[in-house]
Design a protein around this motif. Structure first.
Motif, mmCIF file in Angstrom:
data_model
loop_
_atom_site.group_PDB
_atom_site.id
_atom_site.type_symbol
_atom_site.label_atom_id
_atom_site.label_comp_id
_atom_site.label_asym_id
_atom_site.label_seq_id
_atom_site.Cartn_x
_atom_site.Cartn_y
_atom_site.Cartn_z
ATOM 1 N N GLY A 76 0.793 -1.228 0.000
ATOM 2 C CA GLY A 76 0.000 0.000 0.000
ATOM 3 C C GLY A 76 0.820 1.270 0.000
ATOM 4 O O GLY A 76 0.253 2.364 0.114
ATOM 5 N N ASP A 77 2.129 1.166 -0.189
ATOM 6 C CA ASP A 77 2.999 2.340 -0.205
ATOM 7 C C ASP A 77 3.323 2.680 -1.660
ATOM 8 O O ASP A 77 4.146 2.020 -2.296
ATOM 9 N N ALA A 82 8.127 1.056 -8.010
ATOM 10 C CA ALA A 82 9.211 0.400 -8.749
ATOM 11 C C ALA A 82 9.740 -0.809 -7.994
ATOM 12 O O ALA A 82 10.090 -1.828 -8.604
ATOM 13 N N ASP A 83 9.801 -0.704 -6.672
ATOM 14 C CA ASP A 83 10.294 -1.821 -5.862
ATOM 15 C C ASP A 83 9.377 -3.030 -5.984
ATOM 16 O O ASP A 83 9.838 -4.173 -6.107
ATOM 17 N N TRP A 84 8.067 -2.782 -5.952
ATOM 18 C CA TRP A 84 7.103 -3.875 -6.052
ATOM 19 C C TRP A 84 7.144 -4.505 -7.445
ATOM 20 O O TRP A 84 7.074 -5.740 -7.589
ATOM 21 N N ILE A 85 7.244 -3.702 -8.484
ATOM 22 C CA ILE A 85 7.290 -4.252 -9.842
ATOM 23 C C ILE A 85 8.549 -5.090 -10.024
ATOM 24 O O ILE A 85 8.513 -6.183 -10.620
ATOM 25 N N ALA A 86 9.666 -4.625 -9.485
ATOM 26 C CA ALA A 86 10.900 -5.407 -9.553
ATOM 27 C C ALA A 86 10.758 -6.717 -8.782
ATOM 28 O O ALA A 86 11.239 -7.769 -9.221
ATOM 29 N N PHE A 87 10.099 -6.664 -7.639
ATOM 30 C CA PHE A 87 9.882 -7.883 -6.841
ATOM 31 C C PHE A 87 9.114 -8.922 -7.647
ATOM 32 O O PHE A 87 9.513 -10.094 -7.731
ATOM 33 N N TYR A 113 -9.388 -2.108 -4.194
ATOM 34 C CA TYR A 113 -10.083 -0.838 -4.393
ATOM 35 C C TYR A 113 -9.105 0.327 -4.554
ATOM 36 O O TYR A 113 -9.524 1.428 -4.913
ATOM 37 N N GLY A 114 -7.833 0.105 -4.303
ATOM 38 C CA GLY A 114 -6.842 1.151 -4.516
ATOM 39 C C GLY A 114 -6.627 1.408 -5.993
ATOM 40 O O GLY A 114 -6.866 0.549 -6.842
ATOM 41 N N ALA A 152 1.420 -1.826 -4.557
ATOM 42 C CA ALA A 152 1.755 -0.466 -4.141
ATOM 43 C C ALA A 152 0.515 0.374 -3.872
ATOM 44 O O ALA A 152 0.544 1.282 -3.029
ATOM 45 N N ARG A 153 -0.556 0.078 -4.568
ATOM 46 C CA ARG A 153 -1.792 0.844 -4.400
ATOM 47 C C ARG A 153 -2.836 0.103 -3.557
ATOM 48 O O ARG A 153 -3.999 0.517 -3.520
ATOM 49 N N HIS A 154 -2.426 -0.936 -2.890
ATOM 50 C CA HIS A 154 -3.319 -1.766 -2.075
ATOM 51 C C HIS A 154 -4.107 -0.903 -1.091
ATOM 52 O O HIS A 154 -3.543 -0.152 -0.299
#
Length: 346
Positions: A76-77, A82-87, A113-114, A152-154
């Protein structure tokens, strides 16, 4: 599915761009180009991207790698896009994509819903390409981008009450009989101002619908019913907000498209999350009164897809894509209504 290679070219082109612009608006291009390719319009994809390019921003910078130890803190951050997409890029490179999806779907589903539901919609488009049987690097990468954007948008929605409508159920609650009646029973927000996050915070209850479902295969049928009902409803209610009401249909359709790639044990919570999303969007943007819908006449479905491409608006393309899945006359009328209501892409 597209066998020309154009979709893969477009995805590679888009993976150099970020999932958002201006810090809040989603990059719809990966979803739109997949929809166009899926309906025989791959030849127009790059020209459409050229028109859309002014809405693209560079891929964001990373902060620190997301790890198995700290992923909950990063959830949710949006600074960690970019960090999440790389993960997830690492995940789909090292493991079968279905295993990655099955592990992360229940973690991400409560926060669908984010990002105005765009992350789950992007995932649904990515999964459709992979279920087509061609697991190229760009298509796996698109799944990673979609899942990373979602993480990231959670944004969960909690504490929702239920509205008593329809017939009594065995446990004493009240539920709507069909998805059509359930959507009709959604009360519009008293204050319909502000953006998606502000309005979502004002949604405090939705009608009970499909809570009695226990069979995963029935859940899949109900989800298809919801997609049909929300698409049909756009034909008569889309003027409430021509862009945002598209998501009442496209968000649950993204979930429906993903079910075949998921264990059946996840189909029931998927139905419930999709219902809340569709009902919430309906509450947030419903017009004061419906208007009659007009049959599409002699316009063939593929001609409607071509009209959506020429029009160019990304939401027109995505609603037309969902209308093609539904496939009946009123769904085609909804797609044409979206063309009529929406501003063309310049």
């Amino acid at each position: 599915m597209d066998g020309t290679g154009i979709l893969d070219e477009a995805l590679e082109r888009l993976h150099r761009t970020g999932p958002e612009r201006l810090g809040r608006l989603s990059n719809h291009a990966p979803m739109a180009v997949e929809a166009l390719a899926a309906h025989g319009q791959a030849g127009g994809v790059h020209r459409w991207l050229d028109r859309y390019s002014a809405k693209l921003e560079e891929f964001p910078s990373g902060t620190a790698p997301v790890t198995a130890a700290d992923w909950r803190e990063a959830l949710g951050d949006r600074r960690r896009l970019a960090d999440w997409i790389a993960f997830f890029g690492r995940e789909v490179a090292e493991r079968p994509w279905r295993d990655v999806l099955g592990q992360w779907w229940p973690r991400l589903l409560p926060g669908m819903y984010g990002g105005s539901t765009h992350p789950v919609i992007r995932v649904g488009h990515a999964v459709r390409t992979l279920l087509g049987g061609v697991e190229t690097a760009p298509r796996l990468g698109e799944l990673a981008h979609g899942l990373g954007y979602w993480a990231a948008r959670h944004r969960p929605v909690t504490g929702l009450g239920v509205l008593p409508v329809g017939a009594d159920t065995a446990d004493g609650a009240n539920s709507a009989d069909t998805a059509h009646t359930a959507l009709d029973a959604v009360p519009p927000l008293a204050e319909r101002t502000g953006g998606f996050p502000d309005r979502l915070a004002r949604v405090t209850a939705v009608p009970v619908w499909a809570d009695d479902v226990r069979d995963p295969h029935v859940a899949r049928q109900r989800l298809a019913e919801l997609v049909r009902a929300a698409t049909h409803r756009y034909a008569t209610h889309g003027h409430g907000e021509e862009t945002m009401l598209v998501h009442a249909a496209t968000a649950p359709n993204a979930v429906l498209r993903t079910l075949p790639a998921l264990p059946a044990t996840l189909w029931l919570p998927s139905l419930r999350a999709a219902w809340v999303a569709s009902a919430a969007v309906t509450a947030m943007y419903a017009p004061d009164a419906p208007v009659p819908w007009s049959p599409p006449g002699g316009i063939a479905p593929q001609e409607i897809v071509r009209l959506a491409l020429v029009h160019g608006d990304e939401h027109v393309i995505k609603l037309t894509d969902t209308a093609m899945d539904v496939g009946d006359e009123r769904a085609m009328a909804a797609a044409l209504r979206c063309v009529e209501l929406s501003e063309p892409l310049s």
